[in-house]
Design a protein around this motif. Structure first.
Motif, short mmCIF file in Angstrom:
data_model
loop_
_atom_site.label_atom_id
_atom_site.label_comp_id
_atom_site.label_asym_id
_atom_site.label_seq_id
_atom_site.Cartn_x
_atom_site.Cartn_y
_atom_site.Cartn_z
N PHE A 75 16.14 31.53 -32.89
CA PHE A 75 15.39 30.46 -33.53
C PHE A 75 15.82 29.09 -33.00
N GLN B 275 16.08 19.45 -38.51
CA GLN B 275 15.48 20.66 -39.11
C GLN B 275 16.53 21.42 -39.93
N PHE B 276 17.80 21.23 -39.55
CA PHE B 276 18.87 21.95 -40.25
C PHE B 276 19.51 21.09 -41.33
N GLY C 237 18.88 36.45 -34.97
CA GLY C 237 17.67 35.72 -35.35
C GLY C 237 17.86 34.22 -35.29
N LEU C 238 19.01 33.77 -35.74
CA LEU C 238 19.26 32.34 -35.81
C LEU C 238 19.48 31.74 -34.41
N THR D 141 11.23 21.55 -28.87
CA THR D 141 11.50 20.13 -29.14
C THR D 141 11.62 19.37 -27.82
N LEU E 221 21.19 38.32 -38.57
CA LEU E 221 21.03 36.88 -38.80
C LEU E 221 21.56 36.09 -37.60
N THR F 225 24.52 30.81 -41.74
CA THR F 225 23.51 29.90 -41.20
C THR F 225 24.16 28.55 -40.88
N PRO G 240 15.15 33.24 -40.43
CA PRO G 240 14.84 31.91 -39.87
C PRO G 240 13.34 31.67 -39.64
N ALA H 41 13.58 26.65 -30.80
CA ALA H 41 13.26 25.33 -31.34
C ALA H 41 13.72 24.24 -30.38
N LEU H 42 14.86 24.47 -29.76
CA LEU H 42 15.40 23.53 -28.78
C LEU H 42 14.42 23.37 -27.62
N THR I 72 13.86 26.73 -42.37
CA THR I 72 13.26 27.77 -41.52
C THR I 72 12.16 27.13 -40.67
N LYS I 73 11.65 27.95 -39.79
CA LYS I 73 10.57 27.53 -38.89
C LYS I 73 9.37 26.97 -39.66
N LEU J 78 15.78 18.15 -33.76
CA LEU J 78 16.07 19.56 -34.03
C LEU J 78 17.16 19.69 -35.08
#
Lengths: 337, 337
Positions: free
Chosen positions: B241, A273-274, B237-238, B249, B234, A235, A214, B245-246, A131-132, A270
């Protein structure tokens, strides 16, 4: 402390598993026992220079495959690395078994061969979600498709202890996955769970909507195994889909290709992060012994991390803590009634 | 054919709603009735040159807010645009009401004010999910947290008819969201649903794991409203997110910033793939009238598309088809028993 590793489980076994063990003995300076087809393990081990006293082998001759029916596989393939690993966890007081193999078989074997901690209704699989704000524990991620509220209350307790002891988060925040933030939202079982968590000594922060997962608002996300499986797999699938689509979209133009070259390091950060592998595998919490499920696609680094996680699991006496706290939960409940 | 639009619902009302209606009358050449605070609507309408005979206003004085308790709001705010819209759908035989307002109130109002189609056990909210292969319908996405297998069977039928008639997919593929692809996976309710779907005349392709949802293997994804809400939220949200984040970054390095400039058009294309507004809103299927929930963040284009969707809904007589097919489903079931 005894560390057993399934050399035959996962997409890259035994190559990456053995390599991960070599990394692990270098980093943790602890002896590791590899379980599996002896000659295959020996062949891999020959690739490395290492202190021989840190690696033992227990030979087995059968392999539980990913498409084997779990319960049947555990019952019939008695001479497999997975069944042997479970038996060793059962026999030894302070042992952990790490496997990247068939998840269903690991769950079935945990119940049938190792058994539950005293007082635990249902053990639960608890992987880390990226998650963030960092790692969030998802419990249960698929061991129990149908659950009762008291089971979810126990998941919350086990997850809290794990996050505190192994991941090092003080007073971790527990969230309940639900379809709205209000107390009266969701199914009857979820509403009942909300009440149990609210009245517990856990750091319960309320319902978490899927859209907020997330963001990492909670350190532990509590849900039944059906929901947990959906959250975990969606996810994974969605992150893969977006990164793949990104690559395709970008590489379809020259302008994009040049941009992509410049962005490569950033995007790599990035994607990292996953990367689930950072936190090792998913503990099967509630089992009376250490059982850690590494991702099927684990590479050597992921295996090394899962071993490190297993060591911490034993050092911090997670199971002893679970047994003690579950008793209190029960006493509190009886006292209230 | 009557088209009613809630001018007061959504994050950008009435500005974007009115603008969307102006776009819609230009594109579809059909009269539209806006419901809401008259002077606010008039103020927006003044911004445009348009054929006056295509826009009507029905004035109301109350507004159902997003944080209003749904059932209470429908019962108490009798002079709100949402309640009025529902009443008009009930009174008129061939009418559709489009709202970007409080989802819970729309669902409650649909049941309380409009009512179900004959034979429908539970109406269901059915938004479109973006996938690799195009639009997939998710049904139910939150109207019914707890469901029985027969309700899910009806969702599958309603979803199939909608995808065929409105989205134009022949013989659409129905998938059941589950935690594994095997028939015996999941909860008792899900296993029972599998059987019902397998024995139906629908184009049932089996269980779909959450990891495969983004691949668009099925045209209709059947699930209870709890699971559907998790999947929908989800996904939203994902995607948010990852794209955020992209951006972060990428913009954190000079190299990244230059790359980002080059990639901007490509990434825009990708984000567009996640643009729900392309397909309008989510129909509330099973309600005895046309009810379409536009996304709360709808802009004018989204509203225009939702109106277009409403027109097609009425033209293709989706509800008449549902009523006829549900009868057959019932007869078949009784015949079997």
């Amino acid at each position: 402390m005894k560390i057993f590793v399934d050399a035959m489980g996962g997409d890259h076994s035994p190559t990456e598993i053995v390599k991960g063990c070599i990394f692990a003995i270098q980093e943790y300076k602890m002896p590791i026992t590899l379980i599996g087809i002896e000659e295959e393990i020996e062949k891999e081990l020959k690739k490395y220079e290492y202190d021989k006293k840190f690696i033992n082998i227990i030979p087995t001759i059968e392999i539980i495959e990913n498409d084997d029916e779990p319960v049947m596989a555990i019952r019939k393939k008695k001479n497999s690395s997975m069944v042997k690993g479970m038996e060793l966890v059962k026999e030894n007081d302070n042992a952990v078994f790490i496997s990247a193999g068939n998840t269903g078989a690991l769950l079935a074997g945990g119940l049938l061969k190792v058994g539950r901690i005293n007082g635990i209704l249902r053990p639960a699989l608890a992987p880390i979600l990226p998650t963030k704000k960092g790692p969030t524990l998802l419990i249960d991620a698929g061991a129990n498709a149908e659950c009762k509220s008291q089971q979810l209350q126990q998941f919350a307790l086990m997850g809290s202890l794990y996050m505190e002891k192994v991941i090092g988060i003080k007073n971790p925040k527990v969230g309940l996955i639900n379809i709205g933030i209000e107390e009266k939202k969701g199914t009857e079982m979820i509403k009942e769970t909300f009440k149990l968590l609210k009245n517990s000594s856990l750091n319960f922060i309320g319902n978490i909507e899927a859209r907020d997962i997330p963001n990492g608002t909670a350190d532990i996300l509590v849900c039944d195994g059906f929901i947990g499986n959906i959250v975990l797999k969606l996810t994974e699938g969605l992150a893969f889909f977006i990164f793949q689509a990104l690559e395709e979209t970008i590489l379809s133009t020259t302008r994009g290709k040049i941009g992509a070259l410049l962005l490569k390091p950033s995007i790599k950060d990035l994607v990292k992060q996953f990367d689930y592998t950072e936190y090792g595998g998913a503990p099967f919490l509630g089992i009376n012994g250490g059982l850690i499920k590494a991702h099927g696609s684990s590479d050597a680094k992921a295996i090394k991390n899962a071993i490190g996680q297993g060591i911490k699991y034993l050092e911090k006496e997670v199971n002893k803590n679970i047994e003690q706290e579950i008793k209190k939960l029960k006493i509190k409940k009886e006292g209230e009634e």
